[in-house]
Design an enzyme around this catalytic site. Structure first.
Site, PDB file in Angstrom:
ATOM      1  N   GLY A 116     -82.672 -39.602 -35.915  1.00 23.25           N
ATOM      2  CA  GLY A 116     -81.524 -40.050 -35.124  1.00 23.25           C
ATOM      3  C   GLY A 116     -81.984 -40.722 -33.836  1.00 23.25           C
TER       4      GLY A 116
ATOM      5  N   ARG B  79     -84.319 -42.966 -41.984  1.00 25.29           N
ATOM      6  CA  ARG B  79     -84.812 -41.740 -42.603  1.00 25.29           C
ATOM      7  C   ARG B  79     -85.477 -42.173 -43.907  1.00 25.29           C
ATOM      8  NH1 ARG B  79     -80.411 -39.360 -39.483  1.00 25.29           N
ATOM      9  NH2 ARG B  79     -81.423 -37.718 -38.272  1.00 25.29           N
TER      10      ARG B  79
ATOM     11  N   ASP C 158     -87.617 -33.151 -34.664  1.00 22.28           N
ATOM     12  CA  ASP C 158     -88.536 -32.236 -35.360  1.00 22.28           C
ATOM     13  C   ASP C 158     -88.967 -32.734 -36.740  1.00 22.28           C
ATOM     14  OD1 ASP C 158     -85.955 -31.838 -36.277  1.00 22.28           O
ATOM     15  OD2 ASP C 158     -86.193 -29.675 -36.571  1.00 22.28           O
ATOM     16  N   GLY C 159     -88.041 -33.355 -37.473  1.00 22.18           N
ATOM     17  CA  GLY C 159     -88.403 -33.905 -38.790  1.00 22.18           C
ATOM     18  C   GLY C 159     -89.464 -34.975 -38.649  1.00 22.18           C
TER      19      GLY C 159
ATOM     20  N   THR D 145     -84.530 -37.105 -28.927  1.00 15.71           N
ATOM     21  CA  THR D 145     -83.346 -36.563 -29.606  1.00 15.71           C
ATOM     22  C   THR D 145     -82.373 -36.050 -28.546  1.00 15.71           C
ATOM     23  OG1 THR D 145     -82.523 -34.783 -31.038  1.00 15.71           O
ATOM     24  CG2 THR D 145     -84.621 -34.386 -29.999  1.00 15.71           C
TER      25      THR D 145
ATOM     26  N   ASP E   1     -80.288 -33.715 -28.858  1.00 10.53           N
ATOM     27  CA  ASP E   1     -79.920 -32.303 -29.068  1.00 10.53           C
ATOM     28  C   ASP E   1     -80.634 -31.305 -28.149  1.00 10.53           C
ATOM     29  OD1 ASP E   1     -78.167 -32.990 -31.061  1.00 10.53           O
ATOM     30  OD2 ASP E   1     -79.672 -32.833 -32.646  1.00 10.53           O
TER      31      ASP E   1
ATOM     32  N   ASP F  21     -83.219 -29.673 -28.877  1.00  7.02           N
ATOM     33  CA  ASP F  21     -83.393 -28.526 -29.778  1.00  7.02           C
ATOM     34  C   ASP F  21     -84.865 -28.176 -30.022  1.00  7.02           C
ATOM     35  OD1 ASP F  21     -83.941 -30.829 -31.157  1.00  7.02           O
ATOM     36  OD2 ASP F  21     -82.786 -30.311 -32.938  1.00  7.02           O
TER      37      ASP F  21
ATOM     38  N   ARG G 248     -59.650 -34.071 -18.522  1.00  8.44           N
ATOM     39  CA  ARG G 248     -59.093 -33.104 -17.569  1.00  8.44           C
ATOM     40  C   ARG G 248     -57.854 -33.694 -16.859  1.00  8.44           C
ATOM     41  NH1 ARG G 248     -61.076 -28.791 -14.350  1.00  8.44           N
ATOM     42  NH2 ARG G 248     -63.170 -28.900 -15.170  1.00  8.44           N
TER      43      ARG G 248
ATOM     44  N   ARG H   7     -75.557 -29.052 -34.035  1.00  8.63           N
ATOM     45  CA  ARG H   7     -75.338 -28.251 -35.262  1.00  8.63           C
ATOM     46  C   ARG H   7     -75.917 -26.853 -35.116  1.00  8.63           C
ATOM     47  NH1 ARG H   7     -73.385 -31.841 -38.907  1.00  8.63           N
ATOM     48  NH2 ARG H   7     -74.330 -33.891 -38.776  1.00  8.63           N
TER      49      ARG H   7
ATOM     50  N   LEU I 240     -53.139 -25.489 -14.720  1.00 10.72           N
ATOM     51  CA  LEU I 240     -52.471 -26.592 -15.422  1.00 10.72           C
ATOM     52  C   LEU I 240     -53.310 -27.177 -16.554  1.00 10.72           C
ATOM     53  CD1 LEU I 240     -50.833 -28.474 -12.429  1.00 10.72           C
ATOM     54  CD2 LEU I 240     -49.690 -27.090 -14.169  1.00 10.72           C
TER      55      LEU I 240
HETATM   56  P1  ATP Z   1     -82.950 -35.749 -35.460  1.00  8.22           P
HETATM   57  O1  ATP Z   1     -83.351 -34.674 -34.484  1.00  8.22           O
HETATM   58  O2  ATP Z   1     -82.138 -36.793 -34.828  1.00  8.22           O
HETATM   59  O3  ATP Z   1     -82.390 -35.232 -36.744  1.00  8.22           O
HETATM   60  P2  ATP Z   1     -85.430 -35.998 -36.845  1.00  8.22           P
HETATM   61  O4  ATP Z   1     -86.692 -36.667 -36.471  1.00  8.22           O
HETATM   62  O5  ATP Z   1     -85.456 -34.505 -36.904  1.00  8.22           O
HETATM   63  O6  ATP Z   1     -84.318 -36.521 -35.848  1.00  8.22           O
HETATM   64  P3  ATP Z   1     -85.221 -36.152 -39.731  1.00  8.22           P
HETATM   65  O7  ATP Z   1     -84.260 -36.906 -40.566  1.00  8.22           O
HETATM   66  O8  ATP Z   1     -85.289 -34.682 -39.889  1.00  8.22           O
HETATM   67  O9  ATP Z   1     -84.909 -36.593 -38.233  1.00  8.22           O
HETATM   68  O10 ATP Z   1     -86.686 -36.731 -39.996  1.00  8.22           O
HETATM   69  C1  ATP Z   1     -86.965 -38.118 -39.911  1.00  8.22           C
HETATM   70  C2  ATP Z   1     -87.920 -38.523 -41.000  1.00  8.22           C
HETATM   71  O11 ATP Z   1     -89.163 -37.835 -40.858  1.00  8.22           O
HETATM   72  C3  ATP Z   1     -87.468 -38.189 -42.423  1.00  8.22           C
HETATM   73  O12 ATP Z   1     -86.582 -39.125 -42.952  1.00  8.22           O
HETATM   74  C4  ATP Z   1     -88.800 -38.213 -43.174  1.00  8.22           C
HETATM   75  O13 ATP Z   1     -89.176 -39.526 -43.506  1.00  8.22           O
HETATM   76  C5  ATP Z   1     -89.785 -37.674 -42.125  1.00  8.22           C
HETATM   77  N1  ATP Z   1     -90.055 -36.250 -42.409  1.00  8.22           N
HETATM   78  C6  ATP Z   1     -89.288 -35.190 -42.131  1.00  8.22           C
HETATM   79  N2  ATP Z   1     -89.834 -34.037 -42.570  1.00  8.22           N
HETATM   80  C7  ATP Z   1     -90.998 -34.396 -43.165  1.00  8.22           C
HETATM   81  C8  ATP Z   1     -92.054 -33.677 -43.824  1.00  8.22           C
HETATM   82  N3  ATP Z   1     -92.019 -32.348 -43.971  1.00  8.22           N
HETATM   83  N4  ATP Z   1     -93.089 -34.391 -44.314  1.00  8.22           N
HETATM   84  C9  ATP Z   1     -93.148 -35.729 -44.173  1.00  8.22           C
HETATM   85  N5  ATP Z   1     -92.204 -36.450 -43.565  1.00  8.22           N
HETATM   86  C10 ATP Z   1     -91.144 -35.810 -43.061  1.00  8.22           C
END
Ligand code: ATP
Length: 319
Positions: free
Chosen positions: A11, A72, A103-104, A125, A127, A129, A154, A171, A214
């Protein structure tokens, strides 16, 4: 380190452009070439890369979104997909990568390091998070967007004597709701870490109404439920008229705040410095006033916990 690659993934968040700018300009200042990858890991696999220069990142520090775009990629999760990405990086001579995302994206960064391409993650990000860092790039801007929306709502809430439920992103992590709720003086803040106590929310509303209040603002993180449904339940239980607002993607866009621009500039530059120092498989963060580098696996294993003090303070101040 002669050639550094940079991509944004997952994201988007306000401040990603400021981070790209810092990566590109710091790398060039230190004598490196920079290759920008379009559309995250998907673009890496597809070979959507181009060399960047000082002008490529001119006039972007104030812009939301990401000039490199984001995506993604399911294919990158597979060994075959990652092999394709590695081949592309070899063709372009990339010796180190900076991955800006959540994190992804960091898990993907770790996989790149395992393939022999030293990679450093930068947390982009809204979030907030990621537990290893006090702040992620984009959180401050998103929080300020929510606070501005609270102020507008408000005004009309007061005119009509209604209770307004504002649904915000989050989330699993309620940081946007918690901090924007405290800054905006929300009567109730409902976050995933605590859950919904509907009786308590209604009790507060009725108490407030009885002492002549109010307006009422209820901030709801999306991970707990929907604003429309919550509004209907509150009307049924209290007889107080409600309105629901879902802020949605307005929280993702907009010009980054000065805080996010400074944070992104420092973090982007640090990622390049770490690569030049020969480091790999790290993510950049901020603790106190210090920009730090933390092992990716360690960073992702730290559990994000509720900031109880802030939550309790918001509760006390919204009596
Ligand atoms: P957001 O916090 O906005 O969700 P994000 O970086 O966590 O951002 P994800 O969709 O979880 O977003 O991950 C982005 C991309 O990272 C995924 O589409 C994928 O290509 C890659 N990715 C995520 N997890 C793995 C993994 N375990 N191994 C390899 N690539 C990964």
């Amino acid at each position: 380190m002669k050639t550094v690659g940079v991509l944004t993934s997952g994201g988007d968040s306000p401040g990603m452009n400021a981070a790209i700018r810092a990566v590109v300009r710091n790398a060039i200042a230190k004598g490196c070439r920079v290759i920008g990858v379009r559309r995250g890991y998907d673009g890496l696999i597809q070979g959507q890369l181009e060399e960047m220069n000082l002008s490529s990142v001119a006039d972007i520090i104030h812009r939301g979104g990401t000039i490199l775009r984001t995506a993604r990629s399911e294919e990158f999760r597979t060994e075959e997909g990652r092999k394709k990405a590695l081949n592309v990086m070899k063709v372009f001579g990339i010796e180190g990568m900076v991955v800006i995302g959540g994190d992804g994206s960091f898990r993907g960064a770790e996989e790149l390091s395992k393939l022999g391409i030293p990679t450093i993650g930068v947390p982009g990000t809204i979030d907030n998070d990621l537990a290893y860092t006090d702040y992620t790039i984009g959180f401050d801007t998103a929080m300020n967007t929510v606070v501005e929306a609270i102020s507008r709502i408000r005004d009309t809430s007061t005119s009509h004597g209604r209770a307004n439920i504002i649904e915000v992103m989050g989330r699993h992590c309620g940081d946007i709701a918690l901090h924007a709720g405290l800054a905006g003086g929300a009567e109730s803040i409902i976050i995933p870490e605590v859950g919904l106590d509907i009786e308590q929310v209604c009790r507060k509303l009725i108490k407030g109404k009885n002492r002549g209040k109010l307006h009422s603002i209820i901030l709801l993180a999306e991970g707990v439920g929907g604003a429309i449904e919550l509004g209907a339940t509150i009307e049924e239980m209290t007889g107080i008229e409600t309105r629901a607002t879902i802020l949605g993607h307005t929280q993702r866009g907009g010009s980054p705040t000065a805080f996010d621009r400074v944070l992104a500039s420092k973090m982007g530059a640090k990622a390049v410095d770490l690569l030049i120092e020969g480091k790999q498989s790290l993510v950049v963060g901020i603790k106190g006033n210090e920009i730090i580098g933390v092992d990716i696996e360690k960073a992702l294993s730290i559990e994000k916990k509720l900031d109880k003090e802030t939550y309790q303070l918001a509760d006390i101040l919204s009596m």
